[in-house]
Design an enzyme around this catalytic site. Structure first.
Site, short mmCIF file in Angstrom:
data_model
loop_
_atom_site.label_atom_id
_atom_site.label_comp_id
_atom_site.label_asym_id
_atom_site.label_seq_id
_atom_site.Cartn_x
_atom_site.Cartn_y
_atom_site.Cartn_z
N LYS A 177 0.78 -0.99 0.05
CA LYS A 177 0.16 -0.01 -0.05
C LYS A 177 0.93 1.30 0.00
O LYS A 177 1.58 1.60 1.07
CB LYS A 177 -0.79 0.06 1.23
N GLY A 230 7.23 4.96 7.30
CA GLY A 230 6.58 6.42 7.56
C GLY A 230 6.87 6.90 9.03
O GLY A 230 7.95 6.96 9.57
N SER A 231 5.73 7.77 9.41
CA SER A 231 6.08 8.60 10.40
C SER A 231 6.09 7.84 11.76
O SER A 231 5.54 6.67 11.77
CB SER A 231 4.82 9.76 10.62
N THR A 232 6.52 8.37 12.70
CA THR A 232 6.51 7.80 14.08
C THR A 232 5.16 7.73 14.41
O THR A 232 4.94 6.46 15.16
CB THR A 232 7.48 8.48 15.13
N GLU A 233 4.26 8.39 14.46
CA GLU A 233 3.16 8.48 15.05
C GLU A 233 2.22 7.22 14.34
O GLU A 233 1.66 6.40 15.15
CB GLU A 233 2.36 9.85 14.30
N ILE A 234 2.25 7.09 12.75
CA ILE A 234 1.48 6.12 12.56
C ILE A 234 2.18 4.84 12.64
O ILE A 234 1.63 3.63 12.94
CB ILE A 234 1.21 6.22 10.84
N GLY A 235 3.56 4.75 12.56
CA GLY A 235 4.23 3.65 13.02
C GLY A 235 3.92 2.81 14.42
O GLY A 235 3.66 1.69 14.40
N GLU A 252 10.27 1.49 10.00
CA GLU A 252 11.27 2.41 9.86
C GLU A 252 10.86 3.73 9.68
O GLU A 252 9.90 4.29 8.99
CB GLU A 252 12.01 2.10 8.53
N CYS A 286 14.21 10.90 5.47
CA CYS A 286 14.03 10.38 6.99
C CYS A 286 15.47 10.63 7.60
O CYS A 286 15.59 10.98 8.80
CB CYS A 286 13.52 8.99 6.95
N GLU A 385 10.95 16.53 13.80
CA GLU A 385 11.11 16.42 12.47
C GLU A 385 10.18 17.19 11.65
O GLU A 385 9.14 17.26 11.49
CB GLU A 385 10.74 14.86 11.97
P1 NAD Z 1 2.85 8.75 7.16
O1 NAD Z 1 3.21 7.82 8.41
O2 NAD Z 1 1.83 9.62 7.22
O3 NAD Z 1 2.43 7.53 5.96
C1 NAD Z 1 3.27 6.43 5.60
C2 NAD Z 1 2.25 5.28 5.09
O4 NAD Z 1 1.32 5.03 5.94
C3 NAD Z 1 1.53 5.99 3.93
O5 NAD Z 1 1.38 5.04 2.82
C4 NAD Z 1 0.23 6.08 4.32
O6 NAD Z 1 -1.21 6.04 3.57
C5 NAD Z 1 -0.01 5.05 5.58
N1 NAD Z 1 -0.96 5.10 6.85
C6 NAD Z 1 -1.52 6.30 7.20
N2 NAD Z 1 -2.32 6.17 8.17
C7 NAD Z 1 -2.67 4.76 8.29
C8 NAD Z 1 -2.97 3.92 9.05
N3 NAD Z 1 -3.80 4.29 10.23
N4 NAD Z 1 -3.01 2.38 8.90
C9 NAD Z 1 -2.09 2.00 8.10
N5 NAD Z 1 -1.38 2.84 7.04
C10 NAD Z 1 -1.48 4.16 7.29
O7 NAD Z 1 4.23 9.22 6.46
P2 NAD Z 1 4.37 10.13 5.34
O8 NAD Z 1 4.07 11.30 5.51
O9 NAD Z 1 4.03 9.29 4.00
O10 NAD Z 1 6.24 9.99 5.13
C11 NAD Z 1 6.98 10.71 5.80
C12 NAD Z 1 7.53 9.74 7.34
O11 NAD Z 1 8.09 9.04 6.87
C13 NAD Z 1 8.47 10.77 7.81
O12 NAD Z 1 8.38 10.82 9.20
C14 NAD Z 1 9.71 10.21 7.46
O13 NAD Z 1 10.71 10.24 8.32
C15 NAD Z 1 9.20 8.74 7.57
N6 NAD Z 1 10.16 7.82 6.71
C16 NAD Z 1 11.11 7.11 7.23
C17 NAD Z 1 11.92 6.47 6.56
C18 NAD Z 1 13.03 5.44 7.23
O14 NAD Z 1 13.38 4.55 6.42
N7 NAD Z 1 13.18 5.49 8.43
C19 NAD Z 1 12.12 6.60 5.08
C20 NAD Z 1 11.35 7.53 4.33
C21 NAD Z 1 10.23 8.23 5.29
#
Ligand code: NAD
Length: 482
Positions: A177, A230-235, A252, A286, A385
């Site tokens: 996704k 993705g973001s720490t919050e969603i992670g 990550e 990131c 961030e």
């Molecule tokens: P995000 O967390 O908003 O979204 C990431 C993914 O999660 C998207 O596909 C989104 O649709 C999905 N998502 C959102 N809510 C969800 C839910 N409730 N359930 C399941 N999936 C959900 O992040 P973003 O804005 O797309 O990316 C930016 C963030 O990603 C930054 O914090 C960045 O640091 C991080 N990032 C980390 C790395 C790493 O390797 N550590 C690499 C790239 C980006």
């Protein structure tokens, strides 16, 4: 590739097509705000269809000889190489990354990663252990089955393959996704997997909302592992859901990485590396070196060099090969970045360059590269961030203060040190609390090396040999010998 047209499908099983409800969303060109493509939007039903297709494909995949899987994955990599320029242009158009980065950095990393994992297929081995009595005990590494992957928008090509390649190499199928803000390249990668002759259903790509398709994917009982970037919050939410289902997750997440420049390092080298480390991809990286700690003796010179470099940066059309800084991903991202810049000025940092008094007047989502000095560790721009082109420079004196400042963050993704003193570099690398540490460099990656964060930057690595552990189950088999 339908992903190259203005109507972009879901890739499920053998047939790219619309979502179960016919729902779509718009993909916007961040360089001018115009409509780029209409994208099928996955529902929970689509996720269920994709998981079913993936489970069937995983069985076919696992029955193939490892050498045959290797050949197919190398064929897939060759097809990506063939389409490299189209994919790079598609990525730059969809999310604004300068084409010099898409073509010169992202696509090569993506293809090398796939090639690395194609080679790994034939090298996945179990162990024999010193078993007691008349027993033989050995382990086998078995695939998990269906991997659910969720990726961000900042490295659409690299992130998709960083999930697809290890999942497939270890015998699994995948449902990916991608982020709604940049789905075009991931969909193209799904289509190319079919074109490369991989079993239909092995790679499914479902653009859609995180709260709908992403959530359904993590909750689906047919998914045996989740890999999220993705973001720490969603992670945290995803890690919680995975823990609840007792499936493994690799996460990550975000970062606020420090690059520490000691007084014995070359100000020119520091400024040149920091410019790349901070402003490439408009700071939407990131591992962006968003905190620069500079020792007093070279502080003024580094700032002057950086100011000159930032002010000469070529901001413009991401598809122009001369462009160094493209637009941010969205108007919301630009507003968020600007609010941090306002907070930095309000909290007493010195705005040396950039900022933007009227960011909303541009139809594209551009934001000038921005440089703050005299930043203190308590300011928001030093702690959070920003995910935009905003560098915070903090002065320091001596090694002890440097390490305290560098580790003064909840994140632990990356850190770097510039010094000519080898002993200090190695000592410092041991003390830095970050998953990736670079000495006299920044951002070097290799698929053979693990890539993971500490602390609020997550856990688990999708790269290197660690991926074998992460994407398989180790089974212990006991045989009585008499
Ligand atoms: P995000 O967390 O908003 O979204 C990431 C993914 O999660 C998207 O596909 C989104 O649709 C999905 N998502 C959102 N809510 C969800 C839910 N409730 N359930 C399941 N999936 C959900 O992040 P973003 O804005 O797309 O990316 C930016 C963030 O990603 C930054 O914090 C960045 O640091 C991080 N990032 C980390 C790395 C790493 O390797 N550590 C690499 C790239 C980006």
């Amino acid at each position: 590739m339908q992903a190259l047209t203005t109507s972009v499908p879901l890739v499920i099983g053998d047939q790219p097509g619309p979502s179960s409800t016919g729902a779509t969303f718009d993909s916007i060109d961040p360089a001018d705000g115009s409509h780029l493509a209409t994208v099928a939007e996955a529902t929970a039903d689509d996720v269920a269809r994709a998981v079913e297709a993936a489970a069937a494909a995983a069985r076919v995949w696992q029955r193939m000889r490892p050498a045959q899987r290797t050949r197919l994955l190398f064929g897939y990599a060759a097809l990506l190489e063939e389409h490299k320029v189209e994919l790079a242009e598609l990525q730059s158009r969809d999310m604004g990354k300068p084409i010099r980065e898409s073509l010169g950095v992202d696509l090569p990393i993506m293809i090398e990663t796939l090639e690395y994992f194609a080679g790994l297929v034939t090298k996945i081995e179990g162990r024999t252990t010193p078993a007691p009595g008349r027993f033989l005990n050995y382990t086998v590494r078995e695939p998990i089955g269906v991997v659910g992957a969720i990726t961000p928008w900042n490295f659409p090509a690299v992130q998709a393959i960083w999930k697809i390649a290890p999942a497939l190499a270890t015998g699994n199928a995948i449902v990916l996704k991608p982020a709604q803000l940049a789905p075009l390249v991931p969909v193209a990668l799904g289509e190319l997997a079919l074109a490369a002759g991989l079993p239909p259903g092995l790679v499914n790509v479902l653009p859609g909302r995180g709260s709908v398709a992403g959530n359904a994917l993590v909750r689906h009982p047919g998914v045996g592992k989740v890999t999220f970037t993705g973001s720490t919050e969603i992670g945290k939410q995803i890690g919680g859901l995975a823990a609840d289902r007792l499936i493994t997750a690799s996460l990550e997440l975000g970062g606020k990485s420090a690059l520490v420049a000691f007084g014995d390092s070359s100000p020119k080298a520091v400024a040149a590396v920091v410019f790349q480390a901070m402003y490439s991809n408009q700071g939407q990286t990131c591992t962006a070196a968003s905190r620069l700690l500079v020792e007093r003796p070279i502080y003024d010179e580094v700032i002057e060099l950086l100011r000159a470099r930032v002010e000469s940066a070529r901001v413009g059309d991401p598809l122009d090969r001369e462009t160094e800084i493209g637009p941010l991903i969205s108007a919301e991202q630009r507003a968020s970045v600007h609010s941090y810049v306002v907070s930095g000025a309000e909290q007493g940092a010195t705005l040396v360059s950039g900022g933007d008094p009227a960011p909303d007047t541009d139809p594209g989502f551009y934001y000038r590269p921005t440089l703050f000095t005299d930043v203190t560790a308590d300011m928001r721009i030093a702690r959070e961030e920003i995910f935009g082109p905003v560098l915070s420079v903090l002065p320091f004196e001596g090694e002890e203060q440097a390490i305290t400042l560098a580790n003064d963050t909840v994140f632990g993704l990356a850190a770097g040190i510039f010094t000519r003193d080898v002993g200090r570099a190695l000592r410092f690398a041991q003390t830095l609390d970050a998953g990736n540490v670079w000495i006299n460099s920044w951002g070097v990656l290799n698929p053979a090396s693990p890539y993971r964060g500490f602390g609020q930057s997550g856990y688990g690595s999708d790269l290197g040999q660690a991926a074998v552990e992460s994407f398989t189950k180790e089974k212990s088999v006991w045989a009585r010998l008499d």
